[in-house]
Design a protein around this motif. Structure first.
Motif, PDB file in Angstrom:
ATOM      1  N   SER A   1       0.869  -1.174   0.000  1.00  0.00           N
ATOM      2  CA  SER A   1       0.000   0.000   0.000  1.00  0.00           C
ATOM      3  C   SER A   1       0.902   1.219   0.000  1.00  0.00           C
ATOM      4  CB  SER A   1      -0.939   0.015   1.218  1.00  0.00           C
ATOM      5  OG  SER A   1      -0.198   0.038   2.424  1.00  0.00           O
ATOM      6  N   SER A   2       0.312   2.391  -0.116  1.00  0.00           N
ATOM      7  CA  SER A   2       1.099   3.619  -0.160  1.00  0.00           C
ATOM      8  C   SER A   2       0.433   4.698   0.681  1.00  0.00           C
ATOM      9  CB  SER A   2       1.239   4.130  -1.602  1.00  0.00           C
ATOM     10  OG  SER A   2       1.908   3.191  -2.415  1.00  0.00           O
ATOM     11  N   ARG A   3       1.248   5.612   1.160  1.00  0.00           N
ATOM     12  CA  ARG A   3       0.751   6.814   1.820  1.00  0.00           C
ATOM     13  C   ARG A   3       1.107   7.993   0.920  1.00  0.00           C
ATOM     14  NH1 ARG A   3       3.924   7.403   6.493  1.00  0.00           N
ATOM     15  NH2 ARG A   3       2.766   5.637   7.343  1.00  0.00           N
ATOM     16  N   LEU A   4       0.098   8.648   0.379  1.00  0.00           N
ATOM     17  CA  LEU A   4       0.343   9.756  -0.542  1.00  0.00           C
ATOM     18  C   LEU A   4       0.681  11.013   0.253  1.00  0.00           C
ATOM     19  CD1 LEU A   4       0.290  10.810  -3.482  1.00  0.00           C
ATOM     20  CD2 LEU A   4      -2.131  11.349  -3.122  1.00  0.00           C
ATOM     21  N   ILE A   5       1.853  11.561  -0.009  1.00  0.00           N
ATOM     22  CA  ILE A   5       2.282  12.791   0.655  1.00  0.00           C
ATOM     23  C   ILE A   5       1.867  14.002  -0.166  1.00  0.00           C
ATOM     24  CG2 ILE A   5       4.258  14.063   1.598  1.00  0.00           C
ATOM     25  CD1 ILE A   5       3.636  11.376   2.987  1.00  0.00           C
TER      26      ILE A   5
ATOM     27  N   ARG B   1       4.665  16.056  -9.994  1.00  0.00           N
ATOM     28  CA  ARG B   1       5.483  15.359  -8.989  1.00  0.00           C
ATOM     29  C   ARG B   1       4.582  14.616  -8.003  1.00  0.00           C
ATOM     30  NH1 ARG B   1      10.425  17.547  -5.069  1.00  0.00           N
ATOM     31  NH2 ARG B   1       9.895  16.238  -3.263  1.00  0.00           N
ATOM     32  N   VAL B   2       4.947  13.359  -7.730  1.00  0.00           N
ATOM     33  CA  VAL B   2       4.206  12.524  -6.791  1.00  0.00           C
ATOM     34  C   VAL B   2       5.178  12.041  -5.714  1.00  0.00           C
ATOM     35  CG1 VAL B   2       2.649  10.556  -6.520  1.00  0.00           C
ATOM     36  CG2 VAL B   2       2.848  11.688  -8.756  1.00  0.00           C
ATOM     37  N   ASP B   3       4.869  12.320  -4.452  1.00  0.00           N
ATOM     38  CA  ASP B   3       5.656  11.835  -3.319  1.00  0.00           C
ATOM     39  C   ASP B   3       4.819  10.815  -2.555  1.00  0.00           C
ATOM     40  OD1 ASP B   3       7.247  13.885  -4.221  1.00  0.00           O
ATOM     41  OD2 ASP B   3       7.580  14.783  -2.251  1.00  0.00           O
ATOM     42  N   ARG B   4       5.372   9.617  -2.364  1.00  0.00           N
ATOM     43  CA  ARG B   4       4.624   8.560  -1.671  1.00  0.00           C
ATOM     44  C   ARG B   4       5.544   7.742  -0.779  1.00  0.00           C
ATOM     45  NH1 ARG B   4       2.830   5.023  -6.424  1.00  0.00           N
ATOM     46  NH2 ARG B   4       4.884   5.764  -7.096  1.00  0.00           N
ATOM     47  N   VAL B   5       5.038   7.373   0.395  1.00  0.00           N
ATOM     48  CA  VAL B   5       5.693   6.370   1.229  1.00  0.00           C
ATOM     49  C   VAL B   5       5.137   5.018   0.810  1.00  0.00           C
ATOM     50  CG1 VAL B   5       6.115   5.536   3.567  1.00  0.00           C
ATOM     51  CG2 VAL B   5       5.908   8.000   3.140  1.00  0.00           C
ATOM     52  N   ARG B   6       6.014   4.069   0.519  1.00  0.00           N
ATOM     53  CA  ARG B   6       5.582   2.738   0.089  1.00  0.00           C
ATOM     54  C   ARG B   6       5.653   1.794   1.282  1.00  0.00           C
ATOM     55  NH1 ARG B   6       5.661   2.944  -5.356  1.00  0.00           N
ATOM     56  NH2 ARG B   6       3.830   1.632  -5.055  1.00  0.00           N
ATOM     57  N   LEU B   7       4.540   1.128   1.546  1.00  0.00           N
ATOM     58  CA  LEU B   7       4.396   0.312   2.744  1.00  0.00           C
ATOM     59  C   LEU B   7       4.351  -1.168   2.404  1.00  0.00           C
ATOM     60  CD1 LEU B   7       1.537   2.450   4.342  1.00  0.00           C
ATOM     61  CD2 LEU B   7       3.979   2.627   4.835  1.00  0.00           C
ATOM     62  N   GLY B   8       5.034  -1.968   3.208  1.00  0.00           N
ATOM     63  CA  GLY B   8       4.952  -3.412   3.126  1.00  0.00           C
ATOM     64  C   GLY B   8       4.319  -3.935   4.397  1.00  0.00           C
ATOM     65  N   SER B   9       3.065  -4.411   4.306  1.00  0.00           N
ATOM     66  CA  SER B   9       2.293  -4.841   5.482  1.00  0.00           C
ATOM     67  C   SER B   9       2.286  -3.746   6.544  1.00  0.00           C
ATOM     68  CB  SER B   9       2.861  -6.146   6.042  1.00  0.00           C
ATOM     69  OG  SER B   9       2.694  -7.194   5.102  1.00  0.00           O
ATOM     70  N   GLY B  10       2.096  -2.497   6.092  1.00  0.00           N
ATOM     71  CA  GLY B  10       1.966  -1.364   6.994  1.00  0.00           C
ATOM     72  C   GLY B  10       3.263  -0.731   7.436  1.00  0.00           C
ATOM     73  N   LYS B  11       4.402  -1.317   7.084  1.00  0.00           N
ATOM     74  CA  LYS B  11       5.701  -0.805   7.514  1.00  0.00           C
ATOM     75  C   LYS B  11       6.338   0.034   6.398  1.00  0.00           C
ATOM     76  CE  LYS B  11       8.278  -3.729   9.651  1.00  0.00           C
ATOM     77  NZ  LYS B  11       9.189  -4.876   9.947  1.00  0.00           N
TER      78      LYS B  11
ATOM     79  N   GLU C   1      -7.054   9.424  -9.444  1.00  0.00           N
ATOM     80  CA  GLU C   1      -6.815   8.042  -9.030  1.00  0.00           C
ATOM     81  C   GLU C   1      -6.466   7.972  -7.538  1.00  0.00           C
ATOM     82  OE1 GLU C   1      -7.502   5.710 -11.106  1.00  0.00           O
ATOM     83  OE2 GLU C   1      -7.705   7.040 -12.834  1.00  0.00           O
ATOM     84  N   ASP C   2      -6.748   6.818  -6.944  1.00  0.00           N
ATOM     85  CA  ASP C   2      -6.388   6.569  -5.547  1.00  0.00           C
ATOM     86  C   ASP C   2      -4.993   5.944  -5.511  1.00  0.00           C
ATOM     87  OD1 ASP C   2      -6.123   5.939  -2.915  1.00  0.00           O
ATOM     88  OD2 ASP C   2      -7.868   4.621  -2.789  1.00  0.00           O
ATOM     89  N   LEU C   3      -3.988   6.773  -5.297  1.00  0.00           N
ATOM     90  CA  LEU C   3      -2.605   6.293  -5.324  1.00  0.00           C
ATOM     91  C   LEU C   3      -2.174   5.681  -3.996  1.00  0.00           C
ATOM     92  CD1 LEU C   3      -0.848   9.078  -7.424  1.00  0.00           C
ATOM     93  CD2 LEU C   3      -1.745   6.861  -8.185  1.00  0.00           C
ATOM     94  N   THR C   4      -3.109   5.510  -3.061  1.00  0.00           N
ATOM     95  CA  THR C   4      -2.784   4.773  -1.841  1.00  0.00           C
ATOM     96  C   THR C   4      -2.941   3.273  -2.062  1.00  0.00           C
ATOM     97  OG1 THR C   4      -5.037   4.886  -0.951  1.00  0.00           O
ATOM     98  CG2 THR C   4      -3.550   6.711  -0.425  1.00  0.00           C
ATOM     99  N   THR C   5      -3.781   2.903  -3.015  1.00  0.00           N
ATOM    100  CA  THR C   5      -4.008   1.482  -3.297  1.00  0.00           C
ATOM    101  C   THR C   5      -3.554   1.081  -4.691  1.00  0.00           C
ATOM    102  OG1 THR C   5      -6.264   1.946  -4.056  1.00  0.00           O
ATOM    103  CG2 THR C   5      -5.978   1.370  -1.734  1.00  0.00           C
ATOM    104  N   GLN C   6      -3.373   2.052  -5.579  1.00  0.00           N
ATOM    105  CA  GLN C   6      -2.934   1.756  -6.934  1.00  0.00           C
ATOM    106  C   GLN C   6      -1.516   2.273  -7.145  1.00  0.00           C
ATOM    107  OE1 GLN C   6      -6.067   2.014 -10.210  1.00  0.00           O
ATOM    108  NE2 GLN C   6      -6.687   3.680  -8.862  1.00  0.00           N
ATOM    109  N   THR C   7      -0.770   1.588  -7.985  1.00  0.00           N
ATOM    110  CA  THR C   7       0.550   2.080  -8.358  1.00  0.00           C
ATOM    111  C   THR C   7       0.434   2.895  -9.644  1.00  0.00           C
ATOM    112  OG1 THR C   7       1.121   0.163  -9.743  1.00  0.00           O
ATOM    113  CG2 THR C   7       1.594   0.000  -7.377  1.00  0.00           C
TER     114      THR C   7
END
Length: 262
Positions: A97-101, A126-136, A156-162
Motif C-alpha cells: 500500500s502507499s501513503r500519498l504525501i 510530482r508525486v511523493d509517496r511512502v511505500r508500505l509493506g504490510s503497513g511498515k 486516481e487513488d494512489l494509496t491502493t494503486q501504483t
C-alpha cells in the motif's frame, strides 16, 4: 489489501504455466494475438505486453508477421524482469500500500526534464509517496512525469494503486523498459521523516526511468529504501558450454531482485 495481478500478468502467468507444464513444446506456435484477446477478453495492448514479458524471460521468441513461438530453451533466462513495488511486495509475501504525501504540478527541473526528453520550460507533475509493506514504511518515492502522463493520476487513488498499474491497466500505455541507477546516499530530513530514520542515516537510492513504445519516457523516479529492510540479490547464469563465454563477455545476469525483511 494486497493488489491483484494485473491483466497482462494474468495472461503471462497462464501462458507461462502452459509452457512450463509441457502443454507447448519448443518450437510450437502460440495462438494468434487476436485469439488470445478473444480468449482472455483483454485488449491487444495487454496481450502484446504479456508476450513481451514472456520474450524477456526467454520463454518465447517472436517472428515479425508470423507470430510467437515457444523457445527451445524455455527454462533459461538471462534477462532481468522489470517489476513495480506491488509485484515485489507480492513476491515477498507482504501486502503493498502507499501513503500519498503530495501530488502536484511543479516548476521544471533541468536534470529531470533532460532525463524525460521534454522541453526545458515544461512543468512537471510530482508525486511523493511512502511505500508500505504490510503497513511498515519500506521505501519513499519521488516521481516526476511529463504533464501529458501526470494529469492521468489526479483522479486516481494512489494509496491502493501504483502509477505503473494506472498507466498500464486503465490507459493501456505499456511500460516496456526501464533504466536503473543504484547508489547509497545520506537521507535528508524530509526523506528520513518518511522512513522513520534520522537525518544523515544511509539509504539505498534507486533512480529509475521507465519507457513506453517509441522510447517515450513515462516517468522518472527516485526511490529511497531503508537498507535495514531490503537488500538486492544477484543471480548469474553460466552457459553449460563454458568455452563459449569469454572473459570479455563475463557471465550473463539472470536475476537481480530485492529481498525484504518481514
Amino acid at each position: 489489501m494486497e493488489q491483484q495481478a494485473s491483466k497482462h500478468q494474468k495472461v503471462k502467468q497462464h501462458l507461462q504455466r502452459e509452457i512450463t507444464e509441457g502443454y507447448y513444446e519448443g518450437g510450437d506456435k502460440l495462438p494468434s494475438e487476436q485469439r488470445l484477446c478473444d480468449y482472455f477478453k483483454v485488449s491487444r495492448v495487454t496481450v502484446r505486453h504479456a508476450l513481451q514479458n514472456l520474450e524477456n524471460d526467454g520463454l518465447i521468441y517472436r517472428k515479425q508477421g508470423v507470430g510467437a513461438f515457444v523457445s527451445n530453451k524455455a527454462y533459461k533466462s538471462n534477462l532481468v524482469k522489470l517489476t513495480d513495488f506491488s509485484e515485489d511486495m507480492r513476491q515477498a509475501g507482504l501486502e503493498s500500500s502507499s501513503r500519498l504525501i503530495s501530488l502536484k504540478k511543479v516548476d521544471p527541473i533541468k536534470e529531470v526534464n533532460e532525463i524525460l526528453d521534454i522541453r526545458p520550460d515544461m512543468k512537471l507533475i510530482r508525486v511523493d509517496r511512502v511505500r508500505l509493506g504490510s503497513g511498515k514504511p519500506v521505501a519513499f518515492d519521488i516521481t516526476w512525469l511529463p504533464p501529458g502522463y501526470g494529469q492521468l493520476l489526479f483522479d486516481e487513488d494512489l494509496t491502493t494503486q501504483t502509477i505503473y498499474n494506472v498507466i498500464e491497466e486503465k490507459y493501456e500505455i505499456p511500460i516496456i523498459a526501464g533504466s536503473y541507477r543504484f547508489t547509497a546516499v545520506k537521507a535528508d530530513k524530509y526523506i528520513a521523516d518518511q522512513l522513520n530514520l534520522e537525518p544523515g542515516d544511509a539509504v539505498f537510492e534507486i533512480d529509475r526511468c521507465s519507457r513506453t513504445t517509441g522510447n517515450k519516457k513515462v516517468y522518472f523516479q527516485r526511490r529511497y529504501y531503508n537498507p535495514a529492510l531490503v537488500n538486492y540479490v544477484m543471480e548469474l547464469s553460466r552457459n553449460e558450454d563454458s568455452e563459449e563465454i569469454s572473459s570479455k563477455d563475463g557471465l550473463p545476469l539472470k536475476e537481480f531482485s530485492p529481498q525484504f525483511v518481514k
